[in-house]
Design a protein around this motif. Structure first.
Motif, PDB file in Angstrom:
ATOM      1  N   ALA A   1     -51.126  40.854  -9.258  1.00 48.00           N
ATOM      2  CA  ALA A   1     -50.242  41.761  -8.523  1.00 48.00           C
ATOM      3  C   ALA A   1     -49.419  41.013  -7.483  1.00 48.00           C
ATOM      4  N   ALA A   2     -49.978  39.926  -6.925  1.00 46.31           N
ATOM      5  CA  ALA A   2     -49.303  39.175  -5.867  1.00 46.31           C
ATOM      6  C   ALA A   2     -48.483  38.003  -6.399  1.00 46.31           C
ATOM      7  N   ARG A   3     -48.368  37.900  -7.730  1.00 46.25           N
ATOM      8  CA  ARG A   3     -47.596  36.795  -8.300  1.00 46.25           C
ATOM      9  C   ARG A   3     -46.152  36.841  -7.779  1.00 46.25           C
ATOM     10  N   PRO A   4     -45.446  35.716  -7.635  1.00 47.73           N
ATOM     11  CA  PRO A   4     -45.836  34.385  -8.111  1.00 47.73           C
ATOM     12  C   PRO A   4     -46.689  33.581  -7.118  1.00 47.73           C
ATOM     13  N   LYS A   5     -47.086  34.208  -6.023  1.00 48.24           N
ATOM     14  CA  LYS A   5     -47.969  33.521  -5.069  1.00 48.24           C
ATOM     15  C   LYS A   5     -49.228  33.040  -5.779  1.00 48.24           C
ATOM     16  N   GLN A   6     -49.630  31.813  -5.482  1.00 47.37           N
ATOM     17  CA  GLN A   6     -50.867  31.277  -6.033  1.00 47.37           C
ATOM     18  C   GLN A   6     -51.928  31.221  -4.939  1.00 47.37           C
ATOM     19  N   PHE A   7     -53.198  31.203  -5.361  1.00 54.16           N
ATOM     20  CA  PHE A   7     -54.305  31.332  -4.428  1.00 54.16           C
ATOM     21  C   PHE A   7     -55.364  30.261  -4.647  1.00 54.16           C
ATOM     22  N   ILE A   8     -56.106  30.009  -3.592  1.00 52.39           N
ATOM     23  CA  ILE A   8     -57.368  29.292  -3.689  1.00 52.39           C
ATOM     24  C   ILE A   8     -58.468  30.320  -3.434  1.00 52.39           C
ATOM     25  N   PHE A   9     -59.678  29.990  -3.824  1.00 49.22           N
ATOM     26  CA  PHE A   9     -60.785  30.911  -3.572  1.00 49.22           C
ATOM     27  C   PHE A   9     -62.106  30.161  -3.565  1.00 49.22           C
ATOM     28  N   MET A  10     -63.046  30.716  -2.831  1.00 52.61           N
ATOM     29  CA  MET A  10     -64.387  30.151  -2.770  1.00 52.61           C
ATOM     30  C   MET A  10     -65.190  30.590  -3.990  1.00 52.61           C
ATOM     31  N   ALA A  11     -66.033  29.697  -4.496  1.00 54.80           N
ATOM     32  CA  ALA A  11     -66.901  30.042  -5.619  1.00 54.80           C
ATOM     33  C   ALA A  11     -68.236  29.323  -5.435  1.00 54.80           C
ATOM     34  N   LYS A  12     -69.307  29.990  -5.784  1.00 52.68           N
ATOM     35  CA  LYS A  12     -70.620  29.363  -5.614  1.00 52.68           C
ATOM     36  C   LYS A  12     -70.709  28.115  -6.486  1.00 52.68           C
ATOM     37  N   LYS A  13     -71.392  27.106  -5.981  1.00 51.53           N
ATOM     38  CA  LYS A  13     -71.383  25.792  -6.624  1.00 51.53           C
ATOM     39  C   LYS A  13     -71.945  25.818  -8.034  1.00 51.53           C
ATOM     40  N   GLU A  14     -72.808  26.799  -8.334  1.00 51.94           N
ATOM     41  CA  GLU A  14     -73.410  26.867  -9.659  1.00 51.94           C
ATOM     42  C   GLU A  14     -72.378  27.109 -10.757  1.00 51.94           C
ATOM     43  N   LEU A  15     -71.235  27.714 -10.401  1.00 49.93           N
ATOM     44  CA  LEU A  15     -70.205  28.015 -11.394  1.00 49.93           C
ATOM     45  C   LEU A  15     -69.491  26.757 -11.888  1.00 49.93           C
ATOM     46  N   PHE A  16     -69.667  25.640 -11.177  1.00 49.28           N
ATOM     47  CA  PHE A  16     -68.940  24.432 -11.519  1.00 49.28           C
ATOM     48  C   PHE A  16     -69.720  23.521 -12.461  1.00 49.28           C
ATOM     49  N   THR A  17     -70.912  23.934 -12.864  1.00 51.46           N
ATOM     50  CA  THR A  17     -71.747  23.074 -13.706  1.00 51.46           C
ATOM     51  C   THR A  17     -71.272  23.039 -15.155  1.00 51.46           C
ATOM     52  N   ASN A  18     -70.651  24.131 -15.636  1.00 54.01           N
ATOM     53  CA  ASN A  18     -70.107  24.155 -16.986  1.00 54.01           C
ATOM     54  C   ASN A  18     -68.804  23.364 -17.029  1.00 54.01           C
ATOM     55  N   ARG A  19     -68.680  22.439 -17.975  1.00 57.05           N
ATOM     56  CA  ARG A  19     -67.521  21.545 -17.994  1.00 57.05           C
ATOM     57  C   ARG A  19     -66.197  22.301 -18.090  1.00 57.05           C
ATOM     58  N   ILE A  20     -66.071  23.192 -19.064  1.00 55.31           N
ATOM     59  CA  ILE A  20     -64.790  23.867 -19.276  1.00 55.31           C
ATOM     60  C   ILE A  20     -64.518  24.884 -18.184  1.00 55.31           C
ATOM     61  N   PHE A  21     -65.500  25.762 -17.912  1.00 58.20           N
ATOM     62  CA  PHE A  21     -65.258  26.805 -16.909  1.00 58.20           C
ATOM     63  C   PHE A  21     -65.071  26.199 -15.526  1.00 58.20           C
ATOM     64  N   GLY A  22     -65.876  25.168 -15.209  1.00 57.03           N
ATOM     65  CA  GLY A  22     -65.733  24.499 -13.924  1.00 57.03           C
ATOM     66  C   GLY A  22     -64.367  23.857 -13.766  1.00 57.03           C
ATOM     67  N   TRP A  23     -63.855  23.261 -14.856  1.00 53.84           N
ATOM     68  CA  TRP A  23     -62.522  22.646 -14.812  1.00 53.84           C
ATOM     69  C   TRP A  23     -61.461  23.721 -14.640  1.00 53.84           C
ATOM     70  N   TRP A  24     -61.627  24.835 -15.355  1.00 53.62           N
ATOM     71  CA  TRP A  24     -60.675  25.950 -15.217  1.00 53.62           C
ATOM     72  C   TRP A  24     -60.532  26.398 -13.773  1.00 53.62           C
ATOM     73  N   ILE A  25     -61.666  26.723 -13.142  1.00 58.65           N
ATOM     74  CA  ILE A  25     -61.580  27.300 -11.805  1.00 58.65           C
ATOM     75  C   ILE A  25     -61.128  26.264 -10.776  1.00 58.65           C
ATOM     76  N   ARG A  26     -61.429  24.982 -11.010  1.00 61.51           N
ATOM     77  CA  ARG A  26     -60.885  23.942 -10.128  1.00 61.51           C
ATOM     78  C   ARG A  26     -59.370  23.874 -10.270  1.00 61.51           C
ATOM     79  N   MET A  27     -58.884  23.938 -11.495  1.00 61.36           N
ATOM     80  CA  MET A  27     -57.444  23.911 -11.730  1.00 61.36           C
ATOM     81  C   MET A  27     -56.761  25.119 -11.092  1.00 61.36           C
ATOM     82  N   CYS A  28     -57.518  26.205 -10.979  1.00 57.41           N
ATOM     83  CA  CYS A  28     -56.957  27.424 -10.393  1.00 57.41           C
ATOM     84  C   CYS A  28     -57.205  27.518  -8.889  1.00 57.41           C
ATOM     85  N   GLY A  29     -57.670  26.435  -8.277  1.00 55.48           N
ATOM     86  CA  GLY A  29     -57.777  26.411  -6.828  1.00 55.48           C
ATOM     87  C   GLY A  29     -59.131  26.740  -6.253  1.00 55.48           C
TER      88      GLY A  29
END
Length: 246
Positions: free
Chosen positions: A54-82
């Motif tokens: 809804a707020a596009r084209p503004k981009q965002f960063i966000f906090m995520a619990k560290k456990e979400l970064f253990t999966n290679r693909i999903f962790g890379w996705w959310i890092r790429m998304c801030g």
């Protein structure tokens, strides 16, 4: 670029699954040049997608619990998304320092959820301190809609509502009293948005002919998801989002 692509892909998937989303008061969202903290009561895993879209084209960063970064693909996705990892049991100063720096020095705003978990009191304090240190406003929003995959699949109506930005520049100190005042203003905005959402909401669902539109769209989405998974797995070996962000 990948942020915008992945945001669009996820919204496309949600459109195929549900296709019954309604946005309200988007004109209250600050201009693209202004950074802010976008907040909402956290009710589903997909409400931040609707908030960010809804707020596009503004981009965002966000906090995520560290456990979400253990999966290679999903962790890379959310890092790429801030996303940046947070240890919820011991968040440390980086949980404040990093978003403040990004709000001050980049074009990205911050998404936070100051309620909805057992850590809500800590997060409310975090919102207040970050907003004060970065000298930004707090943008309230609220989601009303299905809370389960079954509800999404049955095309229950979704309403995403936005309120007026909250200015906290008049609060001089972020002591207990200051944090409590910020939390009060945020909760007051949430209550108002929820009340407005109830007035918008109804049980009407799209026509059954909607399925005819979704079938070819679903085939396209499957191809896109497979290609995205393959690209992301390969890219995760050669591109470190954290290194390039720094």
């Amino acid at each position: 670029m990948f942020y915008a692509y992945l945001r669009g892909l996820v919204v496309f998937l949600l459109w195929i699954i549900n296709g019954n989303v309604h946005y309200h008061n988007q004109d209250k969202i600050p201009d693209q040049d202004e950074n802010y903290i976008l907040v909402a009561p956290h009710r589903t895993w997909w409400d931040p997608v609707y908030m960010a879209f809804a707020a596009r084209p503004k981009q965002f960063i966000f906090m995520a619990k560290k456990e979400l970064f253990t999966n290679r693909i999903f962790g890379w996705w959310i890092r790429m998304c801030g996303a940046f990892p947070i240890d919820r049991d011991n968040p440390g100063q980086e949980a404040i320092r990093y978003p403040v720096n990004m709000l001050k020095k980049s074009q990205r705003s911050l998404i936070m959820f100051p309620s909805g978990s057992r850590h809500s009191s800590d997060v409310k304090g975090g919102v207040a301190v970050i907003a004060k240190m970065a000298k930004v406003r707090i943008m309230p929003s609220a989601y009303l809609g299905p809370l389960s995959i079954k509800g999404l699949l049955s095309r229950e109506r979704i309403d995403m509502n936005f309120g007026a930005p909250i200015d906290i520049s008049d609060i001089k100190r972020m002591d207990n009293a200051g944090v409590e005042e910020v939390a009060r203003r945020i909760q007051e905005a949430f209550d108002q948005l929820d009340e407005e959402n109830q007035s918008y909401h109804n049980a009407k669902k799209p026509s059954v002919f909607w399925y005819l539109v979704r079938i070819p769209a679903a085939l396209v989405a499957i191809v896109l998801v497979i290609l995205t998974l393959m690209f992301s797995w390969l890219a995760s070996f050669v591109w470190d989002p954290d290194k390039h962000r720094k």
